[in-house]
Scaffold this active site. Structure first.
Site, PDB file in Angstrom:
ATOM      1  CD  GLU A   1       9.041 -10.805   1.659  1.00 27.41           C
ATOM      2  OE1 GLU A   1       9.474 -11.426   0.840  1.00 27.41           O
ATOM      3  OE2 GLU A   1       9.652  -9.981   2.243  1.00 27.41           O
TER       4      GLU A   1
ATOM      5  CG  HIS B   1       1.931  11.165 -20.022  1.00 29.99           C
ATOM      6  ND1 HIS B   1       1.250  11.885 -21.044  1.00 29.99           N
ATOM      7  CD2 HIS B   1       1.858  11.966 -19.091  1.00 29.99           C
ATOM      8  CE1 HIS B   1       1.170  12.997 -20.666  1.00 29.99           C
ATOM      9  NE2 HIS B   1       1.657  13.351 -19.444  1.00 29.99           N
TER      10      HIS B   1
ATOM     11  CE  LYS C   1      13.318 -16.992   0.336  1.00 31.44           C
ATOM     12  NZ  LYS C   1      13.668 -16.648   1.613  1.00 31.44           N
TER      13      LYS C   1
END
Ligand code: PA5
Length: 450
Positions: A285, A306, A418
């Site tokens: 960010e 893994h 938003k």
């Protein structure tokens, strides 16, 4: 005491060359000046913690009240939640263990109706404190959870619900501040200029830490120790140049210049795995701007050996690595002498030896496959060290942003989503976004069932 160490031995590996740092290194004087000026102006409070004394006093005074509850339901998202979770996982692992019956912290950092309802069904309102954390005081995800939590508390406690809420928000602005002041809710401030992802060592991360009984003062002490040389009287390029945060920033910028577009945060301190997620938000960010930055990838040793490790080792050569280790982790059980012959080399060894050996194996494998790597070796893994680590990474992030000539403290791109969501929900003042949405939803669909 074992010191923390930044190991640079494998840093200038692969396509990297120490000379790559020169372009950034000549900016050290300017950067040091900027740092000193911005700190003095109060714009980087996570470095000099000017709010520390007031915070210590207030949090100490609130701790008994906070700890009078069995459960804390934390409402917050992004920087208002990730630091608290990293601290919880690192220093309060007992909550995830069988038969836990001490205090519990529940972090609601998603719009997840099923989980929120489960918490409302199962948590005892009379023994729960709801802590609402939002710097802006207007984040829809957090506020919507607050409105629902308020009703949930009210149903059982009536007017007494107000004694079960703490608000952590800006001292003067925003809806939550008005709400706290108008209703007389307990509250603590998020200091000025302390954005979410840089705020873990304020009330944002330390209220939940105090509730769980962590040594939060040690975290502040550790953070301050890392930042102190950068704002001590007379500080300048001489102090910045050798500082690990500057060296990390110069390295990170050189990596990006050389096409290393991904930065793995590989934690071989299992309980500190969530610092990887905290760091991912901090890095992404702060730096993902104007087409710049690098993609943080949180990985956990040995689990991800893994899983994603194959890609790290033999996928595109676009990855560098911050490897978090500690020689001081619990050693665990000792293997008996009765192990089958094929595993006789484990006889008498400790379970913890595996982690150290596999961490070394990963470090070598990454190095051999040309991955630039810096090891962050924590002498010990207490609260003070966590404070040091977080401060180091925060300061390095800001300096990297400055070297990229972007603003590491804002996040303009996330605003669009938003605004569109608000338009979709029918909020007033989003005419342009509503028109955009209509066009988006009106596109000719191309769909198939599966
Ligand atoms: O790091 C940031 O600034 C963001 O991730 C914010 O923490 C997040 O958007 C939540 O914002 P607020 O604390 O204002 O509710």
């Amino acid at each position: 005491m074992i010191m923390n160490t930044l190991d640079w031995t494998s840093a200038w590996n692969g396509r990297m060359d120490r000379d790559d740092a020169a372009a950034s290194a000549i900016r050290c004087g300017d950067m040091a000046h900027r740092l000193v000026t911005e700190i003095a102006a109060g714009h980087l409070p996570f470095i000099n913690l000017p709010y520390r004394e007031a915070l210590e006093e207030e949090l100490q005074a609130q701790t008994a009240w906070l700890q009078s509850f069995d459960h804390m339901l934390l409402l917050g998202i992004g920087g208002s939640a990730l630091g608290a979770r990293a601290l919880q996982k690192a220093f309060y692992p007992q909550q995830d263990r069988p038969c836990h019956n001490g205090r519990s912290l529940w972090i609601a950092d998603n719009v997840d109706a099923e989980t929120l309802d489960a918490w409302f069904d199962l948590l005892p309102p009379d023994r729960t404190v709801v802590v609402v954390i939002s710097k802006s005081g207007g984040t829809i995800e957090t506020l919507s959870q607050y409105f629902l939590s308020r009703s949930w508390l009210q149903q059982s406690l009536g007017d007494g619900w107000k004694k079960h809420v703490m608000v952590i928000t800006d001292a003067a602005k925003g809806y939550l501040r008005q709400e706290a002041d108008a209703l007389g809710l307990a509250s603590m401030p998020v200091p000025d200029y302390l954005g979410g992802r840089y705020s873990v060592l304020s009330a944002v991360g330390l209220v939940p830490a105090a509730f769980l009984g962590m040594d939060w003062k040690a975290m502040l002490r550790g953070a301050l120790a890392v930042g102190a040389p950068l704002f001590a009287k007379g500080a300048g390029a001489k102090e910045l140049e050798p500082h690990p945060s500057w060296r990390l920033a110069v390295w990170a910028k050189s990596l990006m210049d050389k096409g290393y577009s991904q930065l793995i945060f590989f934690s071989y301190v299992p309980l500190w795995a969530h610092f990887g997620l905290w760091f991912a938000q901090l890095w992404a960010e702060s730096l993902g701007k104007e087409g710049k930055g690098s993609m943080p990838l949180a990985a956990v040793g040995v689990t991800d050996q893994h899983s994603t490790q194959q890609m790290f080792l033999d996928g595109p050569r676009d990855k560098a690595c911050l490897l978090l280790t500690s020689p001081s982790l619990a050693q665990g059980q000792q293997f008996g002498k009765d192990l089958p012959e094929a595993w006789s080399y484990l006889r008498g060894a400790r379970f913890g030896d595996l982690l150290q050996a596999e961490g070394l194996g990963t470090q070598m494998a990454l190095t051999k496959t040309g991955t630039p790597l810096v090891e962050l070796r924590m002498g010990t893994t207490g609260e003070e060290e966590a404070g040091r680590l977080m401060a180091l990474l925060e300061i390095a992030t800001v300096l990297t942003g400055w070297l990229l000539d972007i603003n590491p403290l804002d996040q303009p791109a996330v605003e669009l989503g938003k605004r569109l969501a608000n338009a979709r929900l029918g909020a007033a003042g989003y005419a342009e976004e509503s028109a955009d949405l209509e066009a988006f939803l009106g596109r000719k669909p191309e769909q198939q069932e599966f």
